[in-house]
Write an enzyme that holds these catalytic residues in place. Structure first.
Site, PDB file in Angstrom:
ATOM      1  N   GLY A 104       0.768  -1.236   0.000  1.00 27.60           N
ATOM      2  CA  GLY A 104       0.000   0.000   0.000  1.00 27.60           C
ATOM      3  C   GLY A 104       0.788   1.268   0.000  1.00 27.60           C
ATOM      4  O   GLY A 104       0.258   2.326   0.313  1.00 27.60           O
ATOM      5  N   LYS A 146       2.296  -0.509   9.367  1.00 28.94           N
ATOM      6  CA  LYS A 146       2.300   0.840   8.815  1.00 28.94           C
ATOM      7  C   LYS A 146       3.575   1.523   9.282  1.00 28.94           C
ATOM      8  O   LYS A 146       3.818   1.688  10.470  1.00 28.94           O
ATOM      9  CB  LYS A 146       1.070   1.615   9.270  1.00 28.94           C
ATOM     10  CG  LYS A 146       0.985   3.019   8.662  1.00 28.94           C
ATOM     11  CD  LYS A 146      -0.404   3.637   8.825  1.00 28.94           C
ATOM     12  CE  LYS A 146      -0.718   3.996  10.255  1.00 28.94           C
ATOM     13  NZ  LYS A 146      -2.000   4.737  10.363  1.00 28.94           N
ATOM     14  N   GLY A 173       2.429   5.012  -5.434  1.00 28.75           N
ATOM     15  CA  GLY A 173       3.451   5.579  -6.285  1.00 28.75           C
ATOM     16  C   GLY A 173       3.695   7.031  -5.962  1.00 28.75           C
ATOM     17  O   GLY A 173       2.981   7.653  -5.204  1.00 28.75           O
ATOM     18  N   ASP A 199     -13.238  10.524  11.004  1.00 26.06           N
ATOM     19  CA  ASP A 199     -12.916  10.335   9.580  1.00 26.06           C
ATOM     20  C   ASP A 199     -13.577   9.052   9.056  1.00 26.06           C
ATOM     21  O   ASP A 199     -12.934   8.222   8.416  1.00 26.06           O
ATOM     22  CB  ASP A 199     -11.400  10.267   9.375  1.00 26.06           C
ATOM     23  CG  ASP A 199     -11.002  10.526   7.911  1.00 26.06           C
ATOM     24  OD1 ASP A 199     -11.836  11.082   7.165  1.00 26.06           O
ATOM     25  OD2 ASP A 199      -9.877  10.174   7.541  1.00 26.06           O
ATOM     26  N   GLY A 208       3.610   9.614  -8.119  1.00 24.29           N
ATOM     27  CA  GLY A 208       3.242  10.288  -9.359  1.00 24.29           C
ATOM     28  C   GLY A 208       2.605  11.627  -9.096  1.00 24.29           C
ATOM     29  O   GLY A 208       2.681  12.192  -8.012  1.00 24.29           O
ATOM     30  N   LYS A 209       1.921  12.148 -10.124  1.00 22.06           N
ATOM     31  CA  LYS A 209       1.343  13.482 -10.010  1.00 22.06           C
ATOM     32  C   LYS A 209       0.271  13.546  -8.927  1.00 22.06           C
ATOM     33  O   LYS A 209       0.128  14.552  -8.265  1.00 22.06           O
ATOM     34  CB  LYS A 209       0.742  13.898 -11.360  1.00 22.06           C
ATOM     35  CG  LYS A 209       1.797  14.211 -12.403  1.00 22.06           C
ATOM     36  CD  LYS A 209       1.145  14.803 -13.623  1.00 22.06           C
ATOM     37  CE  LYS A 209       2.180  15.168 -14.668  1.00 22.06           C
ATOM     38  NZ  LYS A 209       2.747  14.016 -15.345  1.00 22.06           N
TER      39      LYS A 209
END
Length: 978
Positions: A644, A688, A647, A784, A649-650
């Protein structure tokens, strides 16, 4: 402050740069990158993270959204990821002629609500056809032929009201043909469909009479080569639009319905190789009949029907072994189009008289194994006549018609166009224009051609011309087309080898190949009518040229690209240097703060002040792990165990920009990774991990450890332990294998949730929240709640997760906590957002949005549309299902009974009332969901039953290739639920 101001300026400039350059929706970019990792032999230009602007081969975009994937004949290998279901604007998916694509078709395909073309011809897919295909309201072309699909035909296909082309042929499908019953759909509902292609499967049972009706528009009914039993339903004669009927090679019995004679548009009728009985069929009304095959049935002994001599369009008559008797009328041989007459193994007698006016098209007369005693030669019939096995050939007869002819003529092949064929190097072939190149090749299969003279060049010349014209019309650079080796296979299909040669170059580009593949798989190419329905199986192409369609624009923009790349790189370096210095200061400040901080809570679970130090706080309760233990459990945090981390990326960069503007850049830079681990005890866990050396989320870390150490409930994710040493912050949870509720609703996890399962999930999550509000000491507000923070275990039990933003309620008299607003837009309580005052009813509001998401499977906030408002406006309590059918998730089945749905909607809308006073408590929510489940005939134990056959997974683990992304609200979706 000045340094931060400069950094902010640079970030804004980078943001502007990315907005200009980024042309792909971040979520869809992530999906395509996920597909890229799962497939082999992808196009070589699939680089970068912006498929639309970077022109990934086979990907077609409008604005920022992917609308088409055309990757025919690319040599792709691997399995199709369930992530494909997230391309919500996708209209066309063509992966044909990639036999290396194997495994099941993911159920998430049912999420592609705008899909019109699903074309997977000639691949290697296996397993059942997912019923979710029936949830695609706009589907027009469904071509799944020539794969290895098995199991039953999904009845849900009957819900595809827009379907034109249905091709499931040449698979391993079994079971009966589904028709509608009550609320269950069936193929009889496909009144607008033109094509039923189900041949070469293992279908059993009868052909239901209900399948056909007068309001259908079918032109092709192809059921050949199955195991269907029973009689031909008379309702078939009601479908006046029919042109081709193939029921041959089954186990059909009984009489041929007399009303088939009313099908005056039929040009091909194949009923051979069954167990049909009764009188020989009357087909006198089928005046446009080209080809008929009634061979190998057990009709009653009868004279040869005279009506055949009146069918002026007849090219082929096959009635072998059908108990016909008597004399053949000479008029039969004068039919102007007749090419083949096969009447062998019958009871014909007397002398055969072909006459002198026989058709010049007639190539074969086969009357073997009858009782013909003589042959009257009037006009000297020159072509093949077979009378072997008749008395006329008894004894020492040496006549030509008593010997099987030896055919020495070569099969047809397209001749060169007034040129001398070239001797070609390196495996290239010479085109009809005598140019050497690498052709695109394969085999055309025609399922019901109307001619039988395979040596007649005029047919292939016509086919060749129509192919060339079609390629030209569709702007494919084709020099010429060659056809060769026509033959009939065991299923009576006409097979023709095809070669297509490129114009002006030695090989085709990938875009050329994909376009030709799509033309042939999507039936864009229409062959001459005499060839009838067809399909194509391509050979793999191994000589792709570079695409030249955009070469000019690439050259012209090269300077811009280089300049932008260099500028962007320098800008990024400046930003990260600045952020590094900023984060170092944050680390130092956070460390100093921890050195003087007091424990935040008292109780059974707290930081032990007698053993605490800056490097290793001790906690009473959960197990304390060393970093070495957790490294060993995860094989040193290997990539194989990364489930998990996502990436960079943008999408992740936009998240960083968002957090920086909110003053929390470290929440991105210190991104959590989540790893699967196996402890020394054998227990499977999820770990985590913060980036080493960071202070990211220290408050969230301690909050989650302290809260989870004090709460224990089967509907809450359990904390196994933690690690806090060597500048490492790690939380160790129980491993929850079936991913997030969000992943199931979107299809990413491959888990299908029907109505009953959704009720159980809702009950489980509600019980977990009710425990936090009513039984935890002190009570806890989650803050949340969303579908990404509700996990599903191996039995699909719901577990509430992610307590990083949670708040203990303390002893406040009014139950209100004044705090900074945190949460996710779309789920956020508007009263809390406006007042900064938090209470338990804020969780109730968020849970109400989750209930609406369970109903609709829609993003709560998308393109300015808020699901709460959408449902509120659309609701009409006077209508069935409150008139919400258009908003409901089609995966629930719009024709299925959803008991208790209206009460479920009422509960959800009470939870999302504007003010907390009007909302129920979570304990009241639990009771109401239990009541709804009882109405649905379910027990109220929140534990789900074990997974059944409708629950499938499309990947080894639902978290694979899960990447950070934004939804349309701008809310960040974390890379992993932990």
């Amino acid at each position: 402050m000045m340094g931060r101001g400069i950094l902010l300026f640079l970030l804004v400039r980078l943001f502007q740069f990315l907005v200009v350059e980024a042309a792909t929706d971040p979520q869809e970019s992530a999906v395509l990158r996920s597909l890229k990792t799962q497939l082999q032999n992808i196009p070589p230009n699939w680089v970068g993270s912006d498929p639309c602007s970077e022109g990934w081969e086979g990907i077609v975009c409008t604005d920022t959204r992917v609308i088409s994937i055309q990757l025919s004949t690319m040599g792709l290998k691997g399995q199709l990821s369930g992530d494909i279901g997230s391309l919500s604007e996708l209209q066309s998916l063509d992966l044909s002629y990639n036999p290396g694509l194997t495994g099941p078709l993911p159920p998430s395909i049912g999420n592609l609500k705008k899909l019109t073309n699903l074309i997977l011809v000639g691949c290697g897919f296996s397993g059942p056809i997912p019923s979710e295909i029936g949830y695609l309201p706009r589907l027009v072309f469904l071509s799944l032929n020539s794969n290895r699909f098995n199991g039953n035909i999904p009845p849900t296909i009957g819900s595809l009201s827009s379907l034109y082309w249905l091709d499931l042929a040449d698979n391993q499908l079994s079971g009966s043909i589904p028709v509608s019953s009550g609320n269950i759909p069936g193929l009889d509902m496909l009144t607008h469909t033109k094509h039923f292609h189900f041949g070469k499967n293992q279908l059993t049972g009868t052909i239901p009479a209900q399948l056909f009706s007068a309001n259908m528009n079918l032109i092709h009914v192809l059921f050949e080569d199955n195991q269907l039993t029973g009689s031909i339903p008379a309702t078939l004669g009601l479908v006046k639009t029919l042109e081709v009927v193939r029921l041959d090679r089954n186990l059909l019995s009984g009489n041929v319905p007399t009303n088939l004679n009313k099908l005056i548009s039929v040009i091909e009728l194949h009923l051979s190789n069954n167990d049909l009985v009764g009188p020989f069929p009357d087909l006198s009304g089928m005046l446009v009949l080209n080809s008929v095959d009634l061979s190998n049935n057990s009709f009653s002994v009868s004279d040869f029907p005279p009506y055949f001599s009146t069918l002026m369009s007849l090219t082929t008559l096959e009635a072998e072994n059908t108990n016909l008797k008597g004399l053949l009328p000479p008029a039969l041989f004068t039919l102007p189009q007749l090419q083949t007459l096969n009447l062998k193994t019958n009871l014909f007698n007397g002398s055969l008289d072909i006459g002198s006016d026989f058709s010049d098209q007639l190539e074969l007369v086969d009357l073997q194994n009858n009782s013909i005693t003589g042959y009257i030669e009037r006009g000297g019939y020159p072509n093949e006549l077979r009378l072997m096995g008749n008395p006329v050939c008894g004894g020492s007869a040496t006549a030509k018609f008593c010997q099987l002819a030896v055919h020495s003529s070569p099969p047809y092949s397209t001749p060169p166009n007034t040129c001398v064929p070239s001797l070609c190097p390196n495996g290239q072939n010479s085109s009809p224009n005598c140019q050497c190149s690498f052709p695109y090749s394969g085999t055309l299969f025609f399922r019901a051609p109307s001619f039988s003279d395979l040596g007649n060049a005029s047919y292939y010349t016509s086919l060749q011309s129509s192919l060339q014209a079609s390629f030209t019309t569709n702007k494919v650079p084709v020099d010429s087309v060659s056809l060769s080796n026509p033959s009939k296979d065991a299923d009576d299909y006409l097979e023709v080898s095809l070669q297509v040669f490129p114009a002006g170059k030695q090989s085709f580009s990938r875009s050329d190949i994909a376009k030709m593949g799509f033309m042939l798989s999507n039936q864009t190419f229409k062959p001459p009518k005499s060839f009838g329905p067809f399909f194509f199986i391509a050979s793999q192409y191994a000589h792709f040229s570079e695409s030249d369609s955009t070469g000019g624009s690439k050259k012209m923009s090269l300077g811009i690209i280089v300049g932008a790349s260099v500028g962007g790189f320098i800008l990024l370096m400046l930003i990260f240097v600045g952020v590094y210095l900023f984060c170092r200061k944050r680390v130092k400040t956070a460390t100093e703060r921890r050195n003087v901080s007091e424990p935040r809570h008292s109780g059974a679970t707290s930081w032990d002040p007698t053993k605490s130090s800056d490097s290793f706080p001790q906690l009473k309760g959960p197990k304390v792990f060393s970093s070495n233990e957790l490294r060993k459990a995860t094989n040193n945090f290997s990539e194989a165990n990364d489930i998990g981390s996502g990436g960079y990326g943008k999408a992740s960069l936009f998240h960083f920009l968002k957090n920086f503007m909110l003053g929390e850049p470290s929440q991105f830079l210190c991104l959590l990774g989540v790893y699967r681990g196996t402890l020394a005890s054998g227990q499977l866990v999820a770990i985590k991990r913060s980036q080493p050396g960071s202070s990211q989320g220290h408050n969230e870390f301690t909050t989650e450890v302290e809260l989870l150490s004090r709460v224990h409930h089967k509907n809450l994710v359990g904390l196994v332990g933690f690690c806090f040493e060597d500048k490492e912050q790690m939380l160790v949870y129980e491993f929850v294998p079936n991913g997030t509720l969000k992943g199931s609703l979107t299809g990413k996890s491959g888990i299908r949730l029907d109505w009953n399962r959704r009720l159980r999930v809702a009950l489980g999550a509600a019980k977990g929240l009710s425990y936090l509000h009513d039984l935890a000491n002190p009570p806890i507000i989650h803050r949340d709640i969303k579908t990404n923070n509700i996990l599903l275990d191996e039995r699909l039990n719901a577990k509430v997760a992610d307590f990083g933003l949670s708040k203990p309620m303390g002893d406040s008299e009014d139950g209100q906590i004044v705090t900074q607003v945190k949460g996710t837009m779309g789920y956020l309580d508007p009263e809390y957002y406006m007042s900064n005052q938090l209470n338990a009813k804020s969780d109730v509001y968020s849970f109400g949005v989750v209930l609406l998401e369970l109903l609709t499977a829609r993003v709560p906030l998308e393109k300015g549309r808020y699901i709460v408002r959408e449902v509120r406006v659309a609701m009409d309590r006077q209508k069935d299902r409150y008139g919400l059918n258009e908003l409901l998730d089609s995966a629930l089945g719009l024709t299925n009974p959803l008991k208790g749905l209206e009460q479920f909607v009422d509960l959800a809308m009470r939870c999302v009332e504007e003010t907390g006073d009007e909302r129920p408590t979570m304990s009241e929510v639990v009771k109401e969901i239990e009541r709804i489940m009882q109405m649905a005939g379910m027990n109220t134990n929140s534990d789900s039953a074990s997974l059944d056959a409708t629950s499938t997974r499309s990947s080894p683990h639902p978290y694979n290739n899960n990447v950070a992304s934004f939804d349309y609200s701008g809310a960040y979706t974390p890379p992993h639920p932990y």
